[in-house]
Scaffold this motif. Sequence first.
Motif, short mmCIF file in Angstrom:
data_model
loop_
_atom_site.label_atom_id
_atom_site.label_comp_id
_atom_site.label_asym_id
_atom_site.label_seq_id
_atom_site.Cartn_x
_atom_site.Cartn_y
_atom_site.Cartn_z
N GLN A 1 -31.33 -28.93 43.64
CA GLN A 1 -30.87 -28.48 42.33
C GLN A 1 -32.03 -28.06 41.42
N GLU B 1 -16.14 -31.85 47.87
CA GLU B 1 -15.76 -30.74 47.00
C GLU B 1 -16.58 -30.75 45.72
N GLN B 2 -16.94 -31.94 45.30
CA GLN B 2 -17.70 -32.03 44.06
C GLN B 2 -19.05 -31.32 44.20
N LYS B 3 -19.70 -31.56 45.34
CA LYS B 3 -20.96 -30.88 45.58
C LYS B 3 -20.73 -29.38 45.67
N LEU C 1 -18.50 -27.70 44.21
CA LEU C 1 -18.27 -27.17 42.87
C LEU C 1 -19.58 -26.92 42.14
N LYS C 2 -20.53 -27.83 42.37
CA LYS C 2 -21.82 -27.66 41.71
C LYS C 2 -22.54 -26.43 42.26
N ARG D 1 -20.83 -23.32 40.95
CA ARG D 1 -21.15 -23.04 39.56
C ARG D 1 -22.50 -22.32 39.48
N GLN E 1 -22.63 -18.55 37.92
CA GLN E 1 -23.43 -18.25 36.74
C GLN E 1 -24.35 -17.06 36.98
N TRP F 1 -25.75 -40.15 44.30
CA TRP F 1 -25.08 -39.22 45.22
C TRP F 1 -26.10 -38.25 45.77
N GLU G 1 -9.57 -36.48 48.21
CA GLU G 1 -9.43 -35.06 48.52
C GLU G 1 -8.25 -34.81 49.46
N GLU H 1 -18.24 -27.14 33.86
CA GLU H 1 -17.45 -28.32 34.18
C GLU H 1 -17.66 -29.47 33.20
#
Lengths: 656, 370
Positions: free
Chosen positions: A418, A447-449, A451-452, A455, A459, B37, B149, B263
């Motif tokens: 990141q 999915e969370q990763k 989504l990051k 994004r 952008q 994480w 999920e 988000e």
Amino acid sequence: MEELDGEPTVTLIPGVNSRKHQMCFDWGPGEMLVCETSFNKKEKSEMVPSCPFIYIIRKDVDVYSQVLRKLFNESHGIFVGLQRIEEELTGKSRKSQLVRVSKNYRSVIRACMEEMHQVAIAAKDPASGRQFSSQVSILSAMELIWNLCEILFIEVAPAGPLLLHLLDWVRLHVCEVDSLSADVLGSENPSKHESFWNLVTILVLQGRLDEARQMLSKEADTSPASVGMCRIMGELMRTMPILSPGNTQTLTELELKWQHWHEECERYLQDCTFASNPHLESLCKIMLGDEAALLEQKELLSNWYHFLVTRLLYSNPTVKPIDLQYYAQSSLDLFLGGESSPEPLDNILMAAFEFDIHQVIKECSIALSNWWFVAHLTDLLDHCKLLQSHNLYFGSNMREFLLLEYASGLFAHPSLWQLGVDYFDYCPELGRVSLELHIERIPLNTEQKALKVLRICEQRQMTEQVRSICKILAMKAVRNNRLGSALSWSIRAKDAAFATLVSDRFLRDYCERGCFSDLDLIDNLGPAMMLSDRLTFLGKYREFHRVYGEKRFADAASLLLSLMTSQIAPRSFWMTLLTDALPLLEQKQVIFSAEQTYELMQCLEDLTSGRPVHGGPDTQQCQDDDIETTKVEMLRLALARNLARAIIREGSLEGS
Amino acid sequence: MEEIYAKFVSQKISKTRWQPLPPGSLQTAETFATGSWDNEENYVSLWSIGDFGNLDSDGGFEGDHQLLCDIRHHGDIMDLQFFDQERIVTASSTGCVTVFLHHPNNQTLSVNQQWTTAHYHTGPGSPSYSSAPCTGIVCNNPEIVTVGEDGRINLFRADHKEAVRTIDNADSSTLHAVTFLRTPEILTVNSIGQLKIWDFRQQGNEPSQILSLTGDRVPLHCVDRHPNQQHVVATGGQDGMLSIWDVRQGTMPVSLLKAHEAEMWEVHFHPSNPDHLFTCLKMDPFVSFHQVKLFNELLTFLSHSISNQAHVHQSVISSWLSTDPAKDRIEITSLLPSRTLSVNSLDVLGPCLVCGTDAEAIYVTRHLFS
């Protein structure tokens, strides 16, 4: 190609025997895969058992250090802040901003160094302790170099203040004196302490004359014989003219005063005032800038740049930046005295004194084990507009090249990727393509990763990557039998082909089970329904069922018909649709008008006439055909009956 | 807001939670748990901001938080909640739900209970299971509800080995978060912008109510219920929209606040001062820099309903539900300096706030309302 700057280092991989076996390798970003092949070099008959492992060889191991991670994360914030320094800021305010940024970087290095030091002390086994200690010394060297670069390139101190900065620099990095001082002052009788004179000498060498004077007064208190000498020495120390930041005197004034003072010192030495005390005499010689006397204190000076600064302090306090390199070179030569050759650190510092920025960066790149230092330093110097004309024969300019290397290293790390994104952002030429290549290779386990990552791509309008990520997720969802999720992802990717595929799966499931799954999604498609024809059909077909369920038969009938006449429904599905029409045709009241019935008939005929005649002996096929024929006949009958009723009804309505 | 302490911890923080205080305690919060994480090895860690009685060189109290203990966690920590004062429940990206027990005597953590395949996918036509990330947890002693999920809802009891109730295929898309509405009702949010209310008294796989945002199906990431008014719910979505819902009436949000373009990962009502709402999100560096100075990474929404002050006795009407924006004054304060990496989680308890970021830093302040 330029010639190599140094011999490439050989890394031995434990377990792999490159003498007996050939090795094969493959490059990756920041790492390399190596394994043994089964080829023998010289067709030897003896079969040596080969190594069954594939090795991952990482170039940038520092990225994996827990302590250095803090350095990377904290400096990332400073880096991003630096990029946003308004270009309009000019002159003084801009310079002070840049100096502040540089100091921030240094304080992060220092914090990291202190933590590494703690870790080294706490280390359980000596091997890792040594490793941490060596990291501490590397960090300390980094800070030393950075600080010098800050003084010379960013602060650009003129003659006069330059020496004050250099003095601070030496004091900051040769800091054993503080513990020594505490040690001596803590003893019962400081002036009789074995290191007393060492301490005084170091204080004088570092130009900390006030402290040295206080020490001398302690000596004067205890030995009455030397009171006079101490007082004279103290007076000399007090009167030494120095440039203080708030003072308005000019350099010439200072030089004049200094000259007077120097002559006074000289006079005392000639008079043999201090002859009875060798320590004081040596101090006096030091204060006269006597090289031989200084070199006698080699142990206390500990390195050549300390020698350089002390020498300048007592022989040429108003040294011009341009002259620094001559003093530096001669100091290095004198200090080493031909006994040892300069180390990489010496070369780097020397290059800095020569104002050769490129050489500094080059030497640092070779000597240091990570890209963090050169990437950030180069970037900062670039913001000082010091590197504009330099272009490399590969890639973009040097700043960008180093930033790309550093960011690629971050991307090779499982969690620091990141940070790398922002570094790529500030590489105007190749940053974006690099990011595109790297970001696609990030494993998406949740999915969370995802989504990051999405994004980040959205952008930057990286539509291709957005599509590919959504597609990966949609595929995953299909594999996991999560059709709703798959459809959501293909809608987000605006991937019509995949939406069609998923819609087909939904329709197939419907044909098999007779009911829809995932109604919460299909009922709420909204405008997304227009993405693909099949999806539109799925949504509309479900709507038909809902309307039919609500007993709004007329609406349901016209919706059903429009699905076929507008060609949204796939041909393969028409039979199902016509069968769905059956109960509507059989209702008591007439629902399909005569015209609508004609259209339905047209559809049925289109479907049956286009059907090839089967002649195969396949019994299953025959059976299916039988059912099909019955269906068609039933439909024809129903249609005919409905048509009759509709004509009568419409006729009677018109008549009345 | 000057006293915000930052500490870099060498791991990306996904969740931060204060340890609940014993009932009736007058202390301020001192201990919090974090989960990491996206690291090669993930940890559940307990931290203390206790003063330890020592002063730092400036004479002030050392505000730095110290690590008390940690324990390895298999997979990313997707959610983390305190079950009671000693027990922590975590949701893992491996679909596993674990209860950790904290031993304050020797400062260690141990696994107390584990449901290893709480969430899983069933592949098409194959009986083999592949794990599905568990995305959200909510605890209400002795019950634990998890969502994942795989669109599944599990109801566990701390003393039961098996799930007490499982709703398979509760949702066709990913469930992102869950909260208790009033027992035995729960509320879930999913990735197509729907809120669903489930009543565990009812059999079957159907929610008792569905609320949704209009048309655009923006994924919702977080949900929190008003501490005193159980029908008031706040949700945060992918587009940075903060929505306030009254679940008793209508299927649409009562008010919408566009906070940002990115988000919103978490939203929290202040537990004892519910006029304050805290959200965290990733900020867009470009927008924040050029246009919107006010909207920052970490926002607190402060609502004063002027109209309600005239009818104090009608305080049952929450100030959050007033639909007339002219009557409502909402103040938005940014708590953190502008950074570029996402703030993943925050928790508030009394005057204390803790949050964790992808930049591997934990921020703590103990003087929220000063």
